[in-house]
Design a protein around this motif. Structure first.
Motif, PDB file in Angstrom:
ATOM      1  N   UNK A 130      14.550 -59.737  -4.029  1.00 19.63           N
ATOM      2  CA  UNK A 130      14.698 -58.453  -4.038  1.00 19.63           C
ATOM      3  C   UNK A 130      13.948 -57.998  -2.629  1.00 19.63           C
ATOM      4  N   UNK A 131      14.708 -58.055  -1.539  1.00 16.03           N
ATOM      5  CA  UNK A 131      13.903 -57.701  -0.062  1.00 16.03           C
ATOM      6  C   UNK A 131      14.283 -56.447   0.571  1.00 16.03           C
ATOM      7  N   UNK A 132      14.753 -55.439  -0.265  1.00 16.49           N
ATOM      8  CA  UNK A 132      15.019 -54.056   0.084  1.00 16.49           C
ATOM      9  C   UNK A 132      14.466 -52.952  -0.469  1.00 16.49           C
ATOM     10  N   UNK A 133      14.250 -51.938  -0.022  1.00 12.71           N
ATOM     11  CA  UNK A 133      13.694 -50.693  -0.748  1.00 12.71           C
ATOM     12  C   UNK A 133      14.711 -50.339  -1.945  1.00 12.71           C
ATOM     13  N   UNK A 134      16.184 -50.550  -1.701  1.00 13.20           N
ATOM     14  CA  UNK A 134      16.891 -50.093  -2.647  1.00 13.20           C
ATOM     15  C   UNK A 134      18.138 -51.175  -2.904  1.00 13.20           C
ATOM     16  N   UNK A 135      18.164 -51.895  -3.857  1.00 13.70           N
ATOM     17  CA  UNK A 135      18.767 -53.252  -3.904  1.00 13.70           C
ATOM     18  C   UNK A 135      19.967 -52.934  -5.099  1.00 13.70           C
ATOM     19  N   UNK A 136      21.048 -53.020  -4.838  1.00 19.18           N
ATOM     20  CA  UNK A 136      22.258 -52.524  -5.510  1.00 19.18           C
ATOM     21  C   UNK A 136      22.956 -53.727  -6.214  1.00 19.18           C
ATOM     22  N   UNK A 137      22.934 -53.650  -7.516  1.00 24.10           N
ATOM     23  CA  UNK A 137      23.726 -54.488  -8.438  1.00 24.10           C
ATOM     24  C   UNK A 137      25.060 -54.175  -8.923  1.00 24.10           C
ATOM     25  N   UNK A 138      25.966 -54.832  -8.929  1.00 27.83           N
ATOM     26  CA  UNK A 138      27.440 -54.472  -9.775  1.00 27.83           C
ATOM     27  C   UNK A 138      28.393 -55.486  -9.079  1.00 27.83           C
ATOM     28  N   UNK A 159      27.969 -59.205  -9.213  1.00 33.81           N
ATOM     29  CA  UNK A 159      28.107 -59.666 -10.570  1.00 33.81           C
ATOM     30  C   UNK A 159      29.565 -59.807 -11.106  1.00 33.81           C
ATOM     31  N   UNK A 160      30.263 -60.968 -11.343  1.00 32.05           N
ATOM     32  CA  UNK A 160      31.763 -61.191 -11.659  1.00 32.05           C
ATOM     33  C   UNK A 160      31.921 -60.845 -13.148  1.00 32.05           C
ATOM     34  N   UNK A 161      31.899 -59.771 -13.396  1.00 29.18           N
ATOM     35  CA  UNK A 161      32.306 -59.321 -14.880  1.00 29.18           C
ATOM     36  C   UNK A 161      32.790 -58.110 -14.820  1.00 29.18           C
ATOM     37  N   UNK A 162      34.194 -57.928 -15.740  1.00 31.90           N
ATOM     38  CA  UNK A 162      34.554 -56.643 -15.852  1.00 31.90           C
ATOM     39  C   UNK A 162      33.941 -55.661 -16.541  1.00 31.90           C
ATOM     40  N   UNK A 163      32.891 -56.061 -17.200  1.00 32.45           N
ATOM     41  CA  UNK A 163      32.120 -55.161 -18.023  1.00 32.45           C
ATOM     42  C   UNK A 163      30.891 -54.470 -17.326  1.00 32.45           C
ATOM     43  N   UNK A 164      30.722 -55.058 -16.030  1.00 34.68           N
ATOM     44  CA  UNK A 164      29.730 -54.524 -15.016  1.00 34.68           C
ATOM     45  C   UNK A 164      30.635 -53.429 -13.828  1.00 34.68           C
ATOM     46  N   UNK A 165      30.031 -52.381 -13.839  1.00 33.12           N
ATOM     47  CA  UNK A 165      30.568 -51.446 -12.809  1.00 33.12           C
ATOM     48  C   UNK A 165      30.409 -51.957 -11.504  1.00 33.12           C
ATOM     49  N   UNK A 166      31.253 -51.448 -10.624  1.00 31.42           N
ATOM     50  CA  UNK A 166      31.165 -51.695  -9.162  1.00 31.42           C
ATOM     51  C   UNK A 166      29.710 -51.564  -8.565  1.00 31.42           C
ATOM     52  N   UNK A 167      29.412 -50.411  -8.885  1.00 31.68           N
ATOM     53  CA  UNK A 167      27.819 -50.197  -8.324  1.00 31.68           C
ATOM     54  C   UNK A 167      27.289 -49.818  -9.786  1.00 31.68           C
ATOM     55  N   UNK A 168      26.582 -50.688 -10.516  1.00 30.52           N
ATOM     56  CA  UNK A 168      25.977 -50.582 -11.704  1.00 30.52           C
ATOM     57  C   UNK A 168      24.775 -50.021 -11.908  1.00 30.52           C
ATOM     58  N   UNK A 169      23.885 -50.720 -11.135  1.00 26.93           N
ATOM     59  CA  UNK A 169      22.274 -50.257 -11.275  1.00 26.93           C
ATOM     60  C   UNK A 169      21.699 -50.616  -9.870  1.00 26.93           C
ATOM     61  N   UNK A 170      20.549 -49.814  -9.799  1.00 26.85           N
ATOM     62  CA  UNK A 170      19.752 -50.193  -8.341  1.00 26.85           C
ATOM     63  C   UNK A 170      18.327 -50.306  -8.766  1.00 26.85           C
ATOM     64  N   UNK A 217      20.004 -47.035 -13.622  1.00 22.52           N
ATOM     65  CA  UNK A 217      21.465 -46.905 -13.702  1.00 22.52           C
ATOM     66  C   UNK A 217      22.138 -46.107 -13.042  1.00 22.52           C
ATOM     67  N   UNK A 218      23.306 -46.532 -12.399  1.00 23.88           N
ATOM     68  CA  UNK A 218      23.973 -45.542 -11.508  1.00 23.88           C
ATOM     69  C   UNK A 218      25.204 -44.993 -12.328  1.00 23.88           C
ATOM     70  N   UNK A 219      25.124 -44.369 -13.405  1.00 20.99           N
ATOM     71  CA  UNK A 219      25.919 -43.980 -14.315  1.00 20.99           C
ATOM     72  C   UNK A 219      27.114 -44.807 -14.442  1.00 20.99           C
ATOM     73  N   UNK A 220      26.720 -46.146 -14.978  1.00 22.39           N
ATOM     74  CA  UNK A 220      27.685 -47.194 -15.172  1.00 22.39           C
ATOM     75  C   UNK A 220      28.544 -46.959 -16.597  1.00 22.39           C
ATOM     76  N   UNK A 221      29.530 -47.383 -16.559  1.00 22.19           N
ATOM     77  CA  UNK A 221      30.456 -47.429 -17.884  1.00 22.19           C
ATOM     78  C   UNK A 221      29.866 -47.835 -19.191  1.00 22.19           C
ATOM     79  N   UNK A 222      29.239 -49.113 -18.843  1.00 26.96           N
ATOM     80  CA  UNK A 222      28.837 -49.677 -20.014  1.00 26.96           C
ATOM     81  C   UNK A 222      27.203 -49.854 -20.356  1.00 26.96           C
ATOM     82  N   UNK A 223      26.661 -49.277 -19.315  1.00 25.86           N
ATOM     83  CA  UNK A 223      25.089 -49.023 -19.283  1.00 25.86           C
ATOM     84  C   UNK A 223      24.170 -50.161 -18.821  1.00 25.86           C
ATOM     85  N   UNK A 224      23.123 -49.825 -18.823  1.00 27.07           N
ATOM     86  CA  UNK A 224      21.629 -50.591 -18.525  1.00 27.07           C
ATOM     87  C   UNK A 224      20.795 -50.462 -19.713  1.00 27.07           C
TER      88      UNK A 224
END
Length: 147
Positions: free
Chosen positions: A70-78, A87-98, A110-117
């Protein structure tokens, strides 16, 4: 009345204890004593050396995949194509967490994801990340390594 010899001695500076100083023998001025060229306002420039903190690195690993730095101040996972870690999973939101760096600390948000962090069976919105911790993003396990 002074004689001619006395006038010569006074006028030429010879024989007098108060001889005019040569410019090279003059006492240096305050500005000449202080280091560095003067800044605007006439103050000399001062250099302060501060040792840098050791670089703190954080890696994230999806399930059994390879660790990613993680080489950024804000790293987005989704699962979205613009994410820093896709992340290739239908259970992960487009922008899930940062993962956000604040000084020497990292936080996961958590970026207000459907299935949560999730951490330790509890849904989180923001949490300080520690070495070796595992989180679930929509059921996908991620592990953090500080180093």
């Amino acid at each position: 009345m002074a004689t001619g010899a006395e006038d010569d001695a006074k006028g030429s500076g010879r024989g007098s204890e108060e001889e005019p100083e040569d410019a090279s023998d003059a006492e240096p001025t305050r500005a000449e004593k202080e280091p560095g060229p003067p800044k605007s306002g006439g103050r000399p420039e001062t250099t302060i050396i501060v040792p840098a903190e050791p670089a703190l690195s954080l890696h994230i690993q999806l399930d059994e995949g390879e660790p990613v730095l993680i080489a950024k101040e804000r790293f987005i996972i989704g699962r979205g194509p613009s994410c820093d870690l896709m992340v290739k999973s239908a259970r992960v939101s487009r922008e899930h967490a940062a993962v956000v760096r604040e000084g020497a600390e990292y936080f996961i948000e958590d970026l207000n994801s459907s299935n949560g962090t999730w951490f330790d069976d509890a849904r989180i919105t923001r949490r300080l990340v520690a070495d070796g911790e595992e989180y679930l993003l929509g059921g996908i396990r991620v592990t953090f390594t500080l180093g």
